[in-house]
Design an enzyme around this catalytic site. Structure first.
Site, PDB file in Angstrom:
ATOM      1  CG  ASP A  88      -2.205  -0.552   1.086  1.00 20.83           C
ATOM      2  OD1 ASP A  88      -2.528  -0.878  -0.069  1.00 20.83           O
ATOM      3  OD2 ASP A  88      -2.928  -0.682   2.077  1.00 20.83           O
ATOM      4  CE  LYS A  97       2.659   3.543 -10.185  1.00 18.53           C
ATOM      5  NZ  LYS A  97       3.912   2.938  -9.717  1.00 18.53           N
ATOM      6  CG  MET A 105      -8.687   7.817   6.401  1.00 16.29           C
ATOM      7  SD  MET A 105      -9.627   6.434   5.770  1.00 16.29           S
ATOM      8  CE  MET A 105     -10.302   5.753   7.276  1.00 16.29           C
TER       9      MET A 105
HETATM   10  N1  SAH Z   1      -4.553   0.765   8.960  1.00 13.30           N
HETATM   11  C1  SAH Z   1      -4.003   2.061   9.232  1.00 13.30           C
HETATM   12  C2  SAH Z   1      -4.983   3.176   8.963  1.00 13.30           C
HETATM   13  C3  SAH Z   1      -5.386   3.274   7.535  1.00 13.30           C
HETATM   14  S1  SAH Z   1      -6.496   4.628   7.198  1.00 13.30           S
HETATM   15  C4  SAH Z   1      -3.498   2.096  10.659  1.00 13.30           C
HETATM   16  O1  SAH Z   1      -3.817   1.206  11.449  1.00 13.30           O
HETATM   17  O2  SAH Z   1      -2.728   3.012  10.976  1.00 13.30           O
HETATM   18  C5  SAH Z   1      -5.351   5.862   6.735  1.00 13.30           C
HETATM   19  C6  SAH Z   1      -5.272   6.927   7.797  1.00 13.30           C
HETATM   20  O3  SAH Z   1      -4.391   6.496   8.823  1.00 13.30           O
HETATM   21  C7  SAH Z   1      -4.670   8.197   7.331  1.00 13.30           C
HETATM   22  O4  SAH Z   1      -5.655   9.007   6.680  1.00 13.30           O
HETATM   23  C8  SAH Z   1      -4.261   8.816   8.624  1.00 13.30           C
HETATM   24  O5  SAH Z   1      -5.352   9.340   9.313  1.00 13.30           O
HETATM   25  C9  SAH Z   1      -3.786   7.629   9.388  1.00 13.30           C
HETATM   26  N2  SAH Z   1      -2.321   7.440   9.290  1.00 13.30           N
HETATM   27  C10 SAH Z   1      -1.681   6.371   8.801  1.00 13.30           C
HETATM   28  N3  SAH Z   1      -0.358   6.518   8.909  1.00 13.30           N
HETATM   29  C11 SAH Z   1      -0.167   7.714   9.503  1.00 13.30           C
HETATM   30  C12 SAH Z   1       0.992   8.429   9.904  1.00 13.30           C
HETATM   31  N4  SAH Z   1       2.215   7.934   9.729  1.00 13.30           N
HETATM   32  N5  SAH Z   1       0.834   9.633  10.497  1.00 13.30           N
HETATM   33  C13 SAH Z   1      -0.396  10.130  10.705  1.00 13.30           C
HETATM   34  N6  SAH Z   1      -1.523   9.488  10.343  1.00 13.30           N
HETATM   35  C14 SAH Z   1      -1.400   8.291   9.757  1.00 13.30           C
END
Ligand code: SAH
Length: 551
Positions: free
Chosen positions: A336, A358, A473
């Site tokens: 991803d 992609k 998000m």
């Molecule tokens: N499965 C992921 C979340 C996926 S949804 C998890 O458990 O972290 C994607 C959202 O995760 C982004 O829009 C943001 O809100 C958050 N996110 C993921 N990585 C991040 C990071 N390094 N810093 C801040 N927010 C992050």
């Protein structure tokens, strides 16, 4: 030039360890330019541990090795324990490849060495009226015992001994006294006991002791014990020959009668059994058998299986140990955009990386394409890792992929990850719970704004709540979210925080009141990925205390 790591199983005998070290040195001296670099290590009991030997070679830039098990016959050590230990080294050194050499015997160089040891024991006495008891280690693997019987026969052929019979010092029959009885019944008056052993150790000592005991009980018998093969030029030469063979890819193993591959009478339990590495006391993971037994077995990713792996919030070292191990085993990695990209640099050469970002866009088209990709690669017999950001089950669509694999009959596992829902705040110095401050935290998706007909979030309840709210998000919707929360009861001056790119070099975090956080974020140009934290805990951001936070 392919470096050589000679792998011993280890011994409690200091003399045996010294002989091993001397042989490694002898091989090194004789190796010349063709091999170049030689190290030796043990999988248990003795120093240095294998991990040091491989680490030394890897540290000198070697990525391709020949690993030669220093065993006379292929039994448990050669077939299972040493490969399992090497698999662990591969996980430690991503990109490391090795060709596995075959066991040393049977080989004419060994038979000649045995003959020399027997003749030395004879000291001029006639071969023609000398019987030889060739004593092997003995194994629960009938194939290994058969190899010793074969060597006994080869030693008899054409060398003029009255006869050569195999025996075993442990686990197999005939035992040392039993084979000596047998030879006496055949009329033997002079017997040389020849241990089929490389180096000193507990078992060769036992052969000597049992032979002496037998001799004491049979005064008329001329019983002598030959020296072990030991560190010698012939052995070094054989090691180099096995190295050259492995480099050529010419490994002829006798698999037809291997109990790990075919079911043999009395040994059905061995077929297909997975192997786990022994723990060397000097290896950081070793010497803790009592703990080890309670751990999960080493994760394995079989060909044709899929692992949905949480990669953590961004830094390569925030993936779990299990996730990393499965990644090292993958043939294909479907990745991803938010998954830790640095992990890809450490993959073995030749691993196929598929960029899921992609895939054709659109809410479900993309997901369908990813599911199809996973299933297709698995059905082609590849080991597939689906690498996701954070935790696969937190807004990661991980379970959709699990269900798709399961529906297609593809074996699938999930490896949890460190979710940004908790880690982003933590990396900015803010705990999502704190005694006396917040006893709950709620993670919501800000993908759909409050009031959206498809939204499943009860914003009114969240406005009433006092705990921590984490919005993922939410960059586009934070303004509407803040308005809804305040409208339903949250104080406008509730502490809030936005953390962008948590864990990455460009991480930044901005604190603000709830009624101002949207404007503060917008003015600062905050973009995805970012996490919003709302609630009293966000006030901790105002007084940073973490040494590494915000880096
Ligand atoms: N499965 C992921 C979340 C996926 S949804 C998890 O458990 O972290 C994607 C959202 O995760 C982004 O829009 C943001 O809100 C958050 N996110 C993921 N990585 C991040 C990071 N390094 N810093 C801040 N927010 C992050």
């Amino acid at each position: 030039m392919t470096a050589l790591v000679i792998v011993g199983h280890g011994t409690r005998s200091a003399e045996g360890v010294a002989q091993f070290a001397a042989l490694v040195e002898r091989v090194r001296t004789r190796a010349g330019a063709t091999v170049g670099d030689v190290e030796g290590g043990f999988i248990e009991l003795s120093r240095p541990p294998l991990t040091d030997a491989v680490g030394a070679l890897a540290g000198r830039g070697h990525r391709a090795l020949v690993a030669l098990p220093l065993v006379l016959t292929a039994a448990g050590h050669g077939k299972g324990d040493i490969p399992a230990a090497l698999a662990r080294e591969q996980q430690r050194h991503p990109g490391l490849r090795y060709a596995y050499g075959r066991p040393l015997g049977p080989h004419p160089l060994l038979h000649t060495a045995l003959q020399e040891r027997i003749d030395a024991a004879l000291a001029g006495a006639e071969r023609a009226d000398t019987w030889v008891a060739l004593i092997g280690r003995g194994s629960t693997d009938p194939d290994a015992n058969a190899e010793v019987a074969k060597v006994a026969r080869l030693l008899w052929e054409g060398r003029g001994y009255a006869g050569v019979e195999p025996g075993f010092i442990s686990l197999a029959e005939p035992s040392v006294p039993a084979v000596l009885d047998r030879l006496r019944r055949l009329g033997a008056r002079r017997i040389v006991v020849a241990p089929y052993f490389l180096f000193a150790g507990v078992l060769p000592d036992r052969i000597r002791a049992q032979s002496r005991e037998y001799a004491a009980a049979h005064p008329g018998l001329d019983l002598r014990v030959a020296d072990l093969i030991g560190d010698c030029d012939a052995l070094a030469e054989l090691v180099l020959e096995r190295h050259a063979e492995a480099v050529r890819g010419d490994i002829r193993m006798n698999c037809d009668t291997c109990a790990y591959r075919v079911s043999m009478p009395g040994f059905v339990d061995k077929v297909g059994r997975p192997q786990t590495p022994h723990d060397h006391p000097d290896d950081p993971v070793g010497g803790q058998k009592h703990q080890h037994q309670h751990q999960h077995p080493e994760p394995v990713l079989r060909p044709g299986a899929v692992a949905i792996v949480g990669g953590g919030p961004g830094p390569a070292d925030l993936i779990t140990v299990r996730g990393r191990a499965l990644l090292a085993a993958a043939d294909v990695v479907v990745v991803d955009r938010l998954a830790p990209q640095d992990l890809l640099a450490g993959l073995r050469p030749g691993v196929q990386v598929v960029d899921a970002a992609k895939s054709p866009r659109g809410p479900s088209v993309g997901q369908d394409a990813i599911n199809t990709t996973l299933v297709r690669h698995a059905r082609a017999g590849r080991r597939v890792v689906r690498l996701k950001g954070g935790d696969p089950y937190v807004f990661g669509r991980g379970h959709e992929e699990v269900l798709a694999c399961a529906a297609a009959g593809v074996p699938v596992t999930v490896v949890p990850g460190v979710t940004s829902a908790v880690a982003a705040a933590a990396l900015a110095g803010v705990p999502v719970t704190h005694r006396g401050t917040a006893h709950e935290f709620t993670v919501v998706s800000g993908h759909l704004p409050p009031g959206h007909p498809d939204s499943l979030v009860d914003w009114a309840a969240l406005g009433q709540a006092r705990g921590t709210l984490v919005v993922l998000m939410g960059v586009e919707t934070i303004s509407a979210v803040a308005v809804a929360l305040i409208a339903h009861g949250r104080a406008p001056d509730t502490p809030a925080l936005v953390v962008q790119d948590a864990g990455h070099p460009g991480q930044r975090s901005l604190p603000a009141r709830l009624d101002e956080i949207a404007v503060v974020a917008a003015r600062a140009g905050v973009g995805p990925p970012a996490v919003f934290v709302v609630g009293p805990v966000a006030a901790f951001a105002a007084e940073p205390v973490l040494a590494t936070s915000g880096q």
